[in-house]
Design a protein around this motif. Sequence first.
Motif, PDB file in Angstrom:
ATOM      1  N   LEU A  85      92.307 -57.377 -49.881  1.00  0.00           N
ATOM      2  CA  LEU A  85      91.552 -56.127 -50.571  1.00  0.00           C
ATOM      3  C   LEU A  85      92.412 -55.045 -51.192  1.00  0.00           C
ATOM      4  O   LEU A  85      92.442 -53.997 -51.991  1.00  0.00           O
ATOM      5  CB  LEU A  85      90.227 -56.594 -50.398  1.00  0.00           C
ATOM      6  N   ALA A  86      93.415 -54.487 -49.437  1.00  0.00           N
ATOM      7  CA  ALA A  86      93.684 -53.168 -49.317  1.00  0.00           C
ATOM      8  C   ALA A  86      94.885 -53.169 -50.736  1.00  0.00           C
ATOM      9  O   ALA A  86      95.045 -52.476 -51.357  1.00  0.00           O
ATOM     10  CB  ALA A  86      93.864 -53.037 -48.205  1.00  0.00           C
ATOM     11  N   TRP A  87      95.580 -54.166 -50.809  1.00  0.00           N
ATOM     12  CA  TRP A  87      97.010 -54.204 -52.204  1.00  0.00           C
ATOM     13  C   TRP A  87      96.330 -54.273 -53.092  1.00  0.00           C
ATOM     14  O   TRP A  87      97.042 -53.346 -54.233  1.00  0.00           O
ATOM     15  CB  TRP A  87      97.289 -55.481 -51.999  1.00  0.00           C
ATOM     16  N   GLN A  88      95.405 -54.605 -53.754  1.00  0.00           N
ATOM     17  CA  GLN A  88      94.131 -54.829 -54.394  1.00  0.00           C
ATOM     18  C   GLN A  88      93.828 -53.171 -55.221  1.00  0.00           C
ATOM     19  O   GLN A  88      93.837 -52.912 -56.073  1.00  0.00           O
ATOM     20  CB  GLN A  88      92.969 -55.499 -54.614  1.00  0.00           C
ATOM     21  N   VAL A  89      93.708 -52.770 -54.200  1.00  0.00           N
ATOM     22  CA  VAL A  89      93.361 -51.194 -54.306  1.00  0.00           C
ATOM     23  C   VAL A  89      94.723 -50.111 -54.384  1.00  0.00           C
ATOM     24  O   VAL A  89      93.892 -49.287 -55.348  1.00  0.00           O
ATOM     25  CB  VAL A  89      92.396 -50.817 -53.261  1.00  0.00           C
TER      26      VAL A  89
END
Length: 331
Positions: A85-89
């Motif tokens: 999710l952090a990579w996606q953000v």
Amino acid sequence: MRAAVWLTIAAVVVIGAIIAVGAVTTVVQSATNPQLAAYNCQAALGPVSTDGTSGGDDAAALDDEQKQHVALIIQIGKQRNLPPLAWQVAIQAGMTESRLHNVHYGDRDSQGLFQMRPSMGWGSVEQVTDPVYAVNKFFDVLEKVPNWKDQRPGDSAQDVERSAFPDRYHRWEAMAATLIGSVGQIADPTGCGQGFGNLLPPPTAAAGKAIEFALSQQGKPYLWGASTASQDAYDCSSLMLQSYRTAGVLLPRVSKDQYRAGAHMPVEQAQPGDLLFWAYDPGNPVTIHHVAMYLGDGKIVEAQQTGVPVHVRPVKWTESELVRQAVRPGV
């Protein structure tokens, strides 16, 4: 390769024969590799695309520099043991701010991959135009956002960037999730396999069997007009049809007809196994264009759109285009 990553993860879904409404359905997940467990189960929020774009097409259109920056974001995210999710953000923020190019210009003194402003304390010009520094700085700030793991990735990007146009980060959700899967080698980029916490009891035995089947199809590709005679790919309504067919309940083929294939209730009263619908005009069932299965605990399983595999995601009753009535098939 993606399948190999998940050989170390054991996700066991216990959905037994449901005899009565009071039966308990439990989802159990255990990770045999703690390092993988640190970043394999926080992408359940995305993508929640609102504009119908294809994540696969957008990802394929990236140039070499953009691809290098995506790889860098994912590499640093893994090094820091941050979830997908952090990579996606970060991918959504970078794509929105600079189209994932390390630019040396911007609004006022904004520069670099994330258009960081030296005058606002992001670092020197040399630092904010160094992609390694910029990615780490972005993650530093993201980790200080209190609820970043519990909201849409575009909202978290806005919390970091503080843009005057907060909704624009959602544009790249499907693309970012696609890249998490292809570049990050995460088998189920938009969910957590079959392990996502405890579920409420299904209201019928058919609902329990339908849920079990739908969850087992996670990770399979979306295909508009998919055949209902095979389990290789799905569109939204074929996934619902096949899931309930395994439980002995026959549904019509398309979503707008499935809306009339059971008992109606206010959407806020939906129980696991009930169907939720989205329409261009939520007050007019003729305009229904999407269907998903409610799982309880504020989550659905769906075949969403091209480029996005079958996945589990959170749902809110205030979502745009959500029809105000849920349907309980076979009742």
